[in-house]
Design a protein around this motif. Structure first.
Motif, PDB file in Angstrom:
ATOM      1  N   LEU A 137       0.841  -1.209   0.000  1.00 35.15           N
ATOM      2  CA  LEU A 137       0.000   0.000   0.000  1.00 35.15           C
ATOM      3  C   LEU A 137       0.873   1.254   0.000  1.00 35.15           C
ATOM      4  O   LEU A 137       0.630   2.195  -0.764  1.00 35.15           O
ATOM      5  CB  LEU A 137      -0.925   0.007   1.217  1.00 35.15           C
ATOM      6  CG  LEU A 137      -2.146  -0.891   1.164  1.00 35.15           C
ATOM      7  CD1 LEU A 137      -2.762  -1.028   2.558  1.00 35.15           C
ATOM      8  CD2 LEU A 137      -3.176  -0.365   0.176  1.00 35.15           C
ATOM      9  N   ALA A 138       1.905   1.264   0.839  1.00 35.00           N
ATOM     10  CA  ALA A 138       2.789   2.427   0.930  1.00 35.00           C
ATOM     11  C   ALA A 138       3.506   2.684  -0.390  1.00 35.00           C
ATOM     12  O   ALA A 138       3.815   3.832  -0.719  1.00 35.00           O
ATOM     13  CB  ALA A 138       3.807   2.225   2.054  1.00 35.00           C
ATOM     14  N   ALA A 139       3.744   1.618  -1.152  1.00 26.51           N
ATOM     15  CA  ALA A 139       4.422   1.743  -2.437  1.00 26.51           C
ATOM     16  C   ALA A 139       3.455   1.992  -3.593  1.00 26.51           C
ATOM     17  O   ALA A 139       3.888   2.122  -4.740  1.00 26.51           O
ATOM     18  CB  ALA A 139       5.239   0.478  -2.708  1.00 26.51           C
ATOM     19  N   GLY A 140       2.156   2.045  -3.305  1.00 32.30           N
ATOM     20  CA  GLY A 140       1.166   2.294  -4.350  1.00 32.30           C
ATOM     21  C   GLY A 140       0.943   1.118  -5.278  1.00 32.30           C
ATOM     22  O   GLY A 140       0.512   1.299  -6.421  1.00 32.30           O
ATOM     23  N   LEU A 141       1.201  -0.109  -4.815  1.00 32.24           N
ATOM     24  CA  LEU A 141       1.083  -1.288  -5.670  1.00 32.24           C
ATOM     25  C   LEU A 141      -0.235  -2.042  -5.514  1.00 32.24           C
ATOM     26  O   LEU A 141      -0.497  -2.979  -6.269  1.00 32.24           O
ATOM     27  CB  LEU A 141       2.253  -2.237  -5.402  1.00 32.24           C
ATOM     28  CG  LEU A 141       3.619  -1.704  -5.832  1.00 32.24           C
ATOM     29  CD1 LEU A 141       4.736  -2.633  -5.345  1.00 32.24           C
ATOM     30  CD2 LEU A 141       3.680  -1.537  -7.344  1.00 32.24           C
ATOM     31  N   VAL A 142      -1.066  -1.660  -4.544  1.00 33.17           N
ATOM     32  CA  VAL A 142      -2.358  -2.333  -4.347  1.00 33.17           C
ATOM     33  C   VAL A 142      -3.417  -1.587  -5.147  1.00 33.17           C
ATOM     34  O   VAL A 142      -3.664  -0.400  -4.919  1.00 33.17           O
ATOM     35  CB  VAL A 142      -2.741  -2.385  -2.851  1.00 33.17           C
ATOM     36  CG1 VAL A 142      -4.123  -3.013  -2.672  1.00 33.17           C
ATOM     37  CG2 VAL A 142      -1.689  -3.153  -2.058  1.00 33.17           C
ATOM     38  N   ASP A 143      -4.028  -2.278  -6.107  1.00 25.42           N
ATOM     39  CA  ASP A 143      -5.046  -1.658  -6.955  1.00 25.42           C
ATOM     40  C   ASP A 143      -6.430  -1.716  -6.323  1.00 25.42           C
ATOM     41  O   ASP A 143      -7.249  -0.809  -6.532  1.00 25.42           O
ATOM     42  CB  ASP A 143      -5.088  -2.353  -8.320  1.00 25.42           C
ATOM     43  CG  ASP A 143      -3.753  -2.273  -9.021  1.00 25.42           C
ATOM     44  OD1 ASP A 143      -3.317  -1.153  -9.331  1.00 25.42           O
ATOM     45  OD2 ASP A 143      -3.130  -3.341  -9.240  1.00 25.42           O
ATOM     46  N   ARG A 144      -6.690  -2.800  -5.592  1.00 25.22           N
ATOM     47  CA  ARG A 144      -8.008  -2.997  -4.982  1.00 25.22           C
ATOM     48  C   ARG A 144      -7.842  -3.605  -3.597  1.00 25.22           C
ATOM     49  O   ARG A 144      -7.017  -4.499  -3.415  1.00 25.22           O
ATOM     50  CB  ARG A 144      -8.862  -3.945  -5.835  1.00 25.22           C
ATOM     51  CG  ARG A 144      -9.252  -3.391  -7.181  1.00 25.22           C
ATOM     52  CD  ARG A 144      -9.791  -4.471  -8.125  1.00 25.22           C
ATOM     53  NE  ARG A 144     -10.827  -5.295  -7.574  1.00 25.22           N
ATOM     54  CZ  ARG A 144     -12.136  -5.126  -7.793  1.00 25.22           C
ATOM     55  NH1 ARG A 144     -12.558  -4.159  -8.562  1.00 25.22           N
ATOM     56  NH2 ARG A 144     -13.008  -5.954  -7.257  1.00 25.22           N
ATOM     57  N   MET A 145      -8.630  -3.119  -2.653  1.00 29.66           N
ATOM     58  CA  MET A 145      -8.725  -3.721  -1.319  1.00 29.66           C
ATOM     59  C   MET A 145     -10.122  -4.315  -1.204  1.00 29.66           C
ATOM     60  O   MET A 145     -11.108  -3.586  -1.287  1.00 29.66           O
ATOM     61  CB  MET A 145      -8.544  -2.663  -0.225  1.00 29.66           C
ATOM     62  CG  MET A 145      -7.152  -2.155  -0.069  1.00 29.66           C
ATOM     63  SD  MET A 145      -7.031  -0.794   1.141  1.00 29.66           S
ATOM     64  CE  MET A 145      -7.998  -1.397   2.507  1.00 29.66           C
ATOM     65  N   GLN A 146     -10.202  -5.619  -1.047  1.00 28.86           N
ATOM     66  CA  GLN A 146     -11.480  -6.307  -0.879  1.00 28.86           C
ATOM     67  C   GLN A 146     -11.587  -6.675   0.598  1.00 28.86           C
ATOM     68  O   GLN A 146     -10.957  -7.613   1.061  1.00 28.86           O
ATOM     69  CB  GLN A 146     -11.527  -7.549  -1.761  1.00 28.86           C
ATOM     70  CG  GLN A 146     -12.820  -8.331  -1.650  1.00 28.86           C
ATOM     71  CD  GLN A 146     -12.809  -9.534  -2.582  1.00 28.86           C
ATOM     72  OE1 GLN A 146     -12.234  -9.499  -3.662  1.00 28.86           O
ATOM     73  NE2 GLN A 146     -13.452 -10.599  -2.144  1.00 28.86           N
ATOM     74  N   VAL A 147     -12.379  -5.904   1.335  1.00 28.00           N
ATOM     75  CA  VAL A 147     -12.483  -6.064   2.785  1.00 28.00           C
ATOM     76  C   VAL A 147     -13.833  -6.700   3.110  1.00 28.00           C
ATOM     77  O   VAL A 147     -14.883  -6.124   2.809  1.00 28.00           O
ATOM     78  CB  VAL A 147     -12.345  -4.705   3.508  1.00 28.00           C
ATOM     79  CG1 VAL A 147     -12.363  -4.901   5.019  1.00 28.00           C
ATOM     80  CG2 VAL A 147     -11.089  -3.969   3.060  1.00 28.00           C
ATOM     81  N   THR A 148     -13.804  -7.881   3.709  1.00 30.59           N
ATOM     82  CA  THR A 148     -15.029  -8.540   4.160  1.00 30.59           C
ATOM     83  C   THR A 148     -15.153  -8.266   5.651  1.00 30.59           C
ATOM     84  O   THR A 148     -14.302  -8.683   6.434  1.00 30.59           O
ATOM     85  CB  THR A 148     -14.986 -10.053   3.875  1.00 30.59           C
ATOM     86  OG1 THR A 148     -14.728 -10.254   2.480  1.00 30.59           O
ATOM     87  CG2 THR A 148     -16.311 -10.707   4.244  1.00 30.59           C
ATOM     88  N   VAL A 149     -16.206  -7.522   6.014  1.00 29.41           N
ATOM     89  CA  VAL A 149     -16.396  -7.067   7.399  1.00 29.41           C
ATOM     90  C   VAL A 149     -17.478  -7.913   8.055  1.00 29.41           C
ATOM     91  O   VAL A 149     -18.638  -7.904   7.626  1.00 29.41           O
ATOM     92  CB  VAL A 149     -16.775  -5.574   7.448  1.00 29.41           C
ATOM     93  CG1 VAL A 149     -16.936  -5.110   8.887  1.00 29.41           C
ATOM     94  CG2 VAL A 149     -15.739  -4.722   6.722  1.00 29.41           C
ATOM     95  N   TYR A 150     -17.082  -8.617   9.103  1.00 31.30           N
ATOM     96  CA  TYR A 150     -18.013  -9.474   9.827  1.00 31.30           C
ATOM     97  C   TYR A 150     -18.662  -8.684  10.960  1.00 31.30           C
ATOM     98  O   TYR A 150     -18.003  -7.864  11.608  1.00 31.30           O
ATOM     99  CB  TYR A 150     -17.276 -10.711  10.354  1.00 31.30           C
ATOM    100  CG  TYR A 150     -16.867 -11.612   9.212  1.00 31.30           C
ATOM    101  CD1 TYR A 150     -17.699 -12.616   8.777  1.00 31.30           C
ATOM    102  CD2 TYR A 150     -15.670 -11.397   8.530  1.00 31.30           C
ATOM    103  CE1 TYR A 150     -17.348 -13.422   7.699  1.00 31.30           C
ATOM    104  CE2 TYR A 150     -15.316 -12.194   7.452  1.00 31.30           C
ATOM    105  CZ  TYR A 150     -16.162 -13.201   7.044  1.00 31.30           C
ATOM    106  OH  TYR A 150     -15.818 -13.985   5.968  1.00 31.30           O
ATOM    107  N   PRO A 151     -19.950  -8.928  11.212  1.00 27.42           N
ATOM    108  CA  PRO A 151     -20.696  -8.128  12.194  1.00 27.42           C
ATOM    109  C   PRO A 151     -20.422  -8.552  13.634  1.00 27.42           C
ATOM    110  O   PRO A 151     -21.282  -9.097  14.323  1.00 27.42           O
ATOM    111  CB  PRO A 151     -22.155  -8.370  11.794  1.00 27.42           C
ATOM    112  CG  PRO A 151     -22.153  -9.765  11.245  1.00 27.42           C
ATOM    113  CD  PRO A 151     -20.826  -9.906  10.551  1.00 27.42           C
ATOM    114  N   VAL A 152     -19.187  -8.307  14.062  1.00 25.07           N
ATOM    115  CA  VAL A 152     -18.784  -8.601  15.437  1.00 25.07           C
ATOM    116  C   VAL A 152     -17.832  -7.500  15.904  1.00 25.07           C
ATOM    117  O   VAL A 152     -17.147  -6.872  15.095  1.00 25.07           O
ATOM    118  CB  VAL A 152     -18.085  -9.977  15.570  1.00 25.07           C
ATOM    119  CG1 VAL A 152     -19.018 -11.114  15.190  1.00 25.07           C
ATOM    120  CG2 VAL A 152     -16.805 -10.040  14.740  1.00 25.07           C
ATOM    121  N   LEU A 153     -17.799  -7.297  17.195  1.00 27.36           N
ATOM    122  CA  LEU A 153     -16.779  -6.471  17.836  1.00 27.36           C
ATOM    123  C   LEU A 153     -15.918  -7.393  18.668  1.00 27.36           C
ATOM    124  O   LEU A 153     -16.447  -8.199  19.442  1.00 27.36           O
ATOM    125  CB  LEU A 153     -17.417  -5.393  18.716  1.00 27.36           C
ATOM    126  CG  LEU A 153     -18.231  -4.322  17.990  1.00 27.36           C
ATOM    127  CD1 LEU A 153     -18.907  -3.396  18.998  1.00 27.36           C
ATOM    128  CD2 LEU A 153     -17.369  -3.527  17.036  1.00 27.36           C
TER     129      LEU A 153
END
Length: 196
Positions: A137-153
């Motif tokens: 990410l810091a190097a600008g090499l990630v084109d897409r972030m696919q984040v699956t967020v589960y409904p828990v804390l």
């Protein structure tokens, strides 16, 4: 034309990638359902190459080696992911790797992924591999972030803060969906945050 690179990661709503004691959630924090599992399987349908850091690779190999045929760690999408050709970026692992089609890459992760994006004829995808993907990410090499967020804390039991080392990023929402009426998948285009 360079290959696209997607960082695919699971997180609790408060941003943890896993949990420890006193948590007793189970896999997927106990929130998997048929829609989520079918969607995960479909996302591994197109040809792609996996990219793993050493820690996540070791965790996958450990989970799979101790799992029976009916264990949820062997869900069909995981089996399909294991069948994808993989690059394992590590200066500590040695070959042979306990994976059907894995290539060990010993160069620096940022340099390796920059090169692989130029050379690969198919998209690249990484699951987990937090510190590797923070550097990418810091190097600008990630084109897409696919984040699956589960409904828990998981404030008491959460471990592996997913974004702790990711730096400051602006995120453009590309896709969103709700799976099984409770789990969110958010796909972003990340860019480094700079002065306005």
């Amino acid at each position: 034309m360079t290959a696209s690179y997607t960082w695919d990661v699971f997180a609790s709503l408060d941003g943890y990638g896993s949990y420890g004691p006193p948590g007793d959630w189970g896999g997927y924090w106990g929130k998997q359902g048929p829609e989520l599992l079918e969607h995960r399987l479909a996302s591994f349908g197109p040809e792609q190459r996996m990219v793993f850091g050493a820690t996540t690779f070791r965790e996958f190999v450990g989970m799979l080696s101790g799992a029976g045929a009916e264990d949820e760690v062997r869900d069909p999408w995981v089996t399909r992911m294991v069948g994808c050709p993989a690059f394992v970026i590590s200066s500590t692992l040695t070959e042979p790797l306990d994976w059907p089609d894995a290539t060990l890459v010993t160069e620096d992760g940022v340099a390796a992924v920059a090169r692989l994006k130029e050379e690969s004829e198919v998209p690249l995808r990484s699951h987990g591999s937090l510190s590797l993907n923070w550097a990418l990410l810091a190097a600008g090499l990630v084109d897409r972030m696919q984040v699956t967020v589960y409904p828990v804390l998981t404030a008491e039991s959460g471990t592996a803060p997913v974004f702790a080392g990711a730096g400051d990023l602006d995120l453009e929402l590309l896709e969103s969906r709700t799976l099984d009426g409770r789990t969110q998948e958010l796909v972003y285009r990340p860019t480094l945050h700079g002065p306005a």
